[in-house]
Design a protein around this motif. Sequence first.
Motif, mmCIF file in Angstrom:
data_model
loop_
_atom_site.group_PDB
_atom_site.id
_atom_site.type_symbol
_atom_site.label_atom_id
_atom_site.label_comp_id
_atom_site.label_asym_id
_atom_site.label_seq_id
_atom_site.Cartn_x
_atom_site.Cartn_y
_atom_site.Cartn_z
ATOM 1 N N HIS B 98 58.800 23.461 76.557
ATOM 2 C CA HIS B 98 57.486 24.007 76.905
ATOM 3 C C HIS B 98 57.685 25.207 77.824
ATOM 4 C CE1 HIS B 98 55.643 20.367 75.254
ATOM 5 N NE2 HIS B 98 56.654 19.738 75.825
ATOM 6 N N HIS B 99 57.045 26.319 77.486
ATOM 7 C CA HIS B 99 57.149 27.518 78.310
ATOM 8 C C HIS B 99 55.854 27.704 79.071
ATOM 9 C CE1 HIS B 99 61.014 28.969 76.718
ATOM 10 N NE2 HIS B 99 60.654 28.283 75.649
ATOM 11 N N SER B 100 55.940 27.727 80.418
ATOM 12 C CA SER B 100 54.743 27.891 81.248
ATOM 13 C C SER B 100 54.422 29.371 81.397
ATOM 14 C CB SER B 100 54.970 27.275 82.634
ATOM 15 O OG SER B 100 55.435 25.948 82.494
ATOM 16 N N ASP B 101 53.190 29.641 81.805
ATOM 17 C CA ASP B 101 52.749 31.028 81.980
ATOM 18 C C ASP B 101 53.524 31.738 83.089
ATOM 19 O OD1 ASP B 101 50.928 30.741 79.977
ATOM 20 O OD2 ASP B 101 49.236 30.284 81.314
ATOM 21 N N ASP B 102 54.052 30.966 84.034
ATOM 22 C CA ASP B 102 54.788 31.581 85.150
ATOM 23 C C ASP B 102 56.242 31.899 84.783
ATOM 24 O OD1 ASP B 102 55.923 29.098 85.007
ATOM 25 O OD2 ASP B 102 55.439 28.486 87.048
ATOM 26 N N GLY B 103 56.602 31.736 83.503
ATOM 27 C CA GLY B 103 57.944 32.113 83.057
ATOM 28 C C GLY B 103 58.983 31.008 83.199
ATOM 29 N N THR B 104 58.567 29.831 83.676
ATOM 30 C CA THR B 104 59.511 28.708 83.732
ATOM 31 C C THR B 104 59.439 27.929 82.408
ATOM 32 O OG1 THR B 104 57.861 27.205 84.650
ATOM 33 C CG2 THR B 104 59.153 28.478 86.217
ATOM 34 N N CYS B 105 60.397 27.039 82.195
ATOM 35 C CA CYS B 105 60.283 26.162 81.029
ATOM 36 C C CYS B 105 60.706 24.748 81.411
ATOM 37 C CB CYS B 105 61.053 26.703 79.830
ATOM 38 S SG CYS B 105 62.812 26.430 79.859
ATOM 39 N N TRP B 106 60.261 23.784 80.639
ATOM 40 C CA TRP B 106 60.589 22.388 80.922
ATOM 41 C C TRP B 106 60.541 21.573 79.634
ATOM 42 C CZ3 TRP B 106 56.775 18.761 79.785
ATOM 43 C CH2 TRP B 106 55.481 19.279 79.601
ATOM 44 N N SER B 107 61.185 20.414 79.690
ATOM 45 C CA SER B 107 61.192 19.511 78.543
ATOM 46 C C SER B 107 61.344 18.085 79.035
ATOM 47 C CB SER B 107 62.361 19.866 77.617
ATOM 48 O OG SER B 107 62.376 19.014 76.498
ATOM 49 N N GLU B 108 60.632 17.171 78.407
ATOM 50 C CA GLU B 108 60.827 15.747 78.698
ATOM 51 C C GLU B 108 61.334 15.087 77.427
ATOM 52 O OE1 GLU B 108 57.187 14.419 80.559
ATOM 53 O OE2 GLU B 108 57.820 15.289 82.466
ATOM 54 N N PHE B 109 62.366 14.262 77.562
ATOM 55 C CA PHE B 109 63.043 13.721 76.384
ATOM 56 C C PHE B 109 63.780 12.452 76.792
ATOM 57 C CE2 PHE B 109 67.119 15.166 78.023
ATOM 58 C CZ PHE B 109 66.706 16.184 78.893
ATOM 59 N N THR B 110 64.279 11.743 75.806
ATOM 60 C CA THR B 110 64.994 10.495 76.070
ATOM 61 C C THR B 110 66.373 10.566 75.424
ATOM 62 O OG1 THR B 110 62.963 9.213 76.217
ATOM 63 C CG2 THR B 110 64.944 7.996 75.645
ATOM 64 N N LEU B 111 67.407 10.198 76.184
ATOM 65 C CA LEU B 111 68.760 10.164 75.630
ATOM 66 C C LEU B 111 69.229 8.718 75.488
ATOM 67 C CD1 LEU B 111 70.520 13.120 77.513
ATOM 68 C CD2 LEU B 111 69.347 13.140 75.293
ATOM 69 N N GLU B 137 67.016 29.310 77.157
ATOM 70 C CA GLU B 137 65.627 29.459 76.682
ATOM 71 C C GLU B 137 64.816 30.281 77.667
ATOM 72 O OE1 GLU B 137 63.229 28.058 74.398
ATOM 73 O OE2 GLU B 137 64.575 26.933 73.091
ATOM 74 N N VAL B 138 64.936 29.959 78.949
ATOM 75 C CA VAL B 138 64.119 30.654 79.938
ATOM 76 C C VAL B 138 64.617 32.097 80.115
ATOM 77 C CG1 VAL B 138 65.266 30.138 82.159
ATOM 78 C CG2 VAL B 138 62.779 30.136 82.008
ATOM 79 N N ALA B 139 65.942 32.286 80.013
ATOM 80 C CA ALA B 139 66.512 33.633 80.172
ATOM 81 C C ALA B 139 66.119 34.548 79.020
ATOM 82 C CB ALA B 139 68.035 33.546 80.270
ATOM 83 N N SER B 140 65.874 33.952 77.862
ATOM 84 C CA SER B 140 65.603 34.746 76.659
ATOM 85 C C SER B 140 64.112 34.820 76.351
ATOM 86 C CB SER B 140 66.339 34.143 75.463
ATOM 87 O OG SER B 140 65.823 32.856 75.182
ATOM 88 N N GLY B 141 63.264 34.344 77.276
ATOM 89 C CA GLY B 141 61.826 34.366 77.014
ATOM 90 C C GLY B 141 61.487 33.584 75.764
#
Lengths: 209, 209
Positions: B98-111, B137-141
Amino acid sequence: MNPTFDIVTADEHDRLQALYEPLAQAVRGLLDASIRTGVDADAIAEATTAIEAVTESLRREQRDGPMAMIHGETGRPVVWANPVVGLRNAVAPPLTIHHSDDGTCWSEFTLGAAYEGPLGWVHGGICALVLDHVLGEVASGALAQPRYTGTITCRYLRGTPLGPLRAEASVDRIEGVKTFARGRLIDADGVTVEAEGVFITPAWARDAG
Amino acid sequence: MNPTFDIVTADEHDRLQALYEPLAQAVRGLLDASIRTGVDADAIAEATTAIEAVTESLRREQRDGPMAMIHGETGRPVVWANPVVGLRNAVAPPLTIHHSDDGTCWSEFTLGAAYEGPLGWVHGGICALVLDHVLGEVASGALAQPRYTGTITCRYLRGTPLGPLRAEASVDRIEGVKTFARGRLIDADGVTVEAEGVFITPAWARDAG
């Protein structure tokens, strides 16, 4: 965590390996074929149903916790579920790690479509996964002593092409509970990624010396 | 390498996704079941044969080169074969980023079992794989601009348990062709691994601005 291990005899180890290795190898083949397939929608649906039936058959008996086995002869953990070297884990290429008498280790292996990041190149994180593993192997004396990654740095000199590769690692020095290791990933033209890491002996293993 | 991409319409993208996603999901289920199964030798042999037959059916048509597709609406590459986020790659958990409007990204997942290193814990190299990907991902927009890993350092504060996890990343600063990113892996109790990396715009993409 100080897990309790089952000890397997060499014979039982080999029997289990002969049983499980072809299964994981078949899943690896399927994984690659499923990424690259271009068969029509009916064939895909049929394959999906068939795979679900096989999964169902394997789920009739499932281990819930981790697989904690030690080889009775070598005294080393049997890491069949490991995502880099595990014979039973189709995520693993798998690497076979060779340990030299001088304390270094190396592996030659091939990475295909399942490990691709940029088109035609190995995903940078897969390079880090492989390097973390071989550095950890050499730091732990072929997993004979538990050593967990403390810090690892990977320097990407250039892209690593999909295809045949070599990984190497050696121990730089040991300072108390810290083991300093370094290694590299190599293609036909030389080094593509360099890594150095610090591996830590976990508290529960420090008394076992 | 400056690859040539096929452009897919949004409709065609969704049709292909509906076709391939259940197949990869079935292979993921099989992969997990095959690591943890305890069924008898006959059942294992039967499963192996059945898997090989499915692989054979998917190999009737196989793509040889990389899958080079761009989504016609978003203009972003379709990375279905990617080992971290690829919908078509059973090696990938897969993460949804997920890419936020503030340019950060995040993901929730299970391993699960397929990513285990030390018993009960995520393999350190798998943590590095995930972190390399979210930093990239965040570095490459959101992969809109190609950025390859130059250097990445992961600091393991403690073990990362198998189960539900979160990954986050943000850009620190950009200096010419270098984008500096940082991120972390988080479990229910807080941060387990921190990472920082430098991502490089490849020469072939520098003119594209």
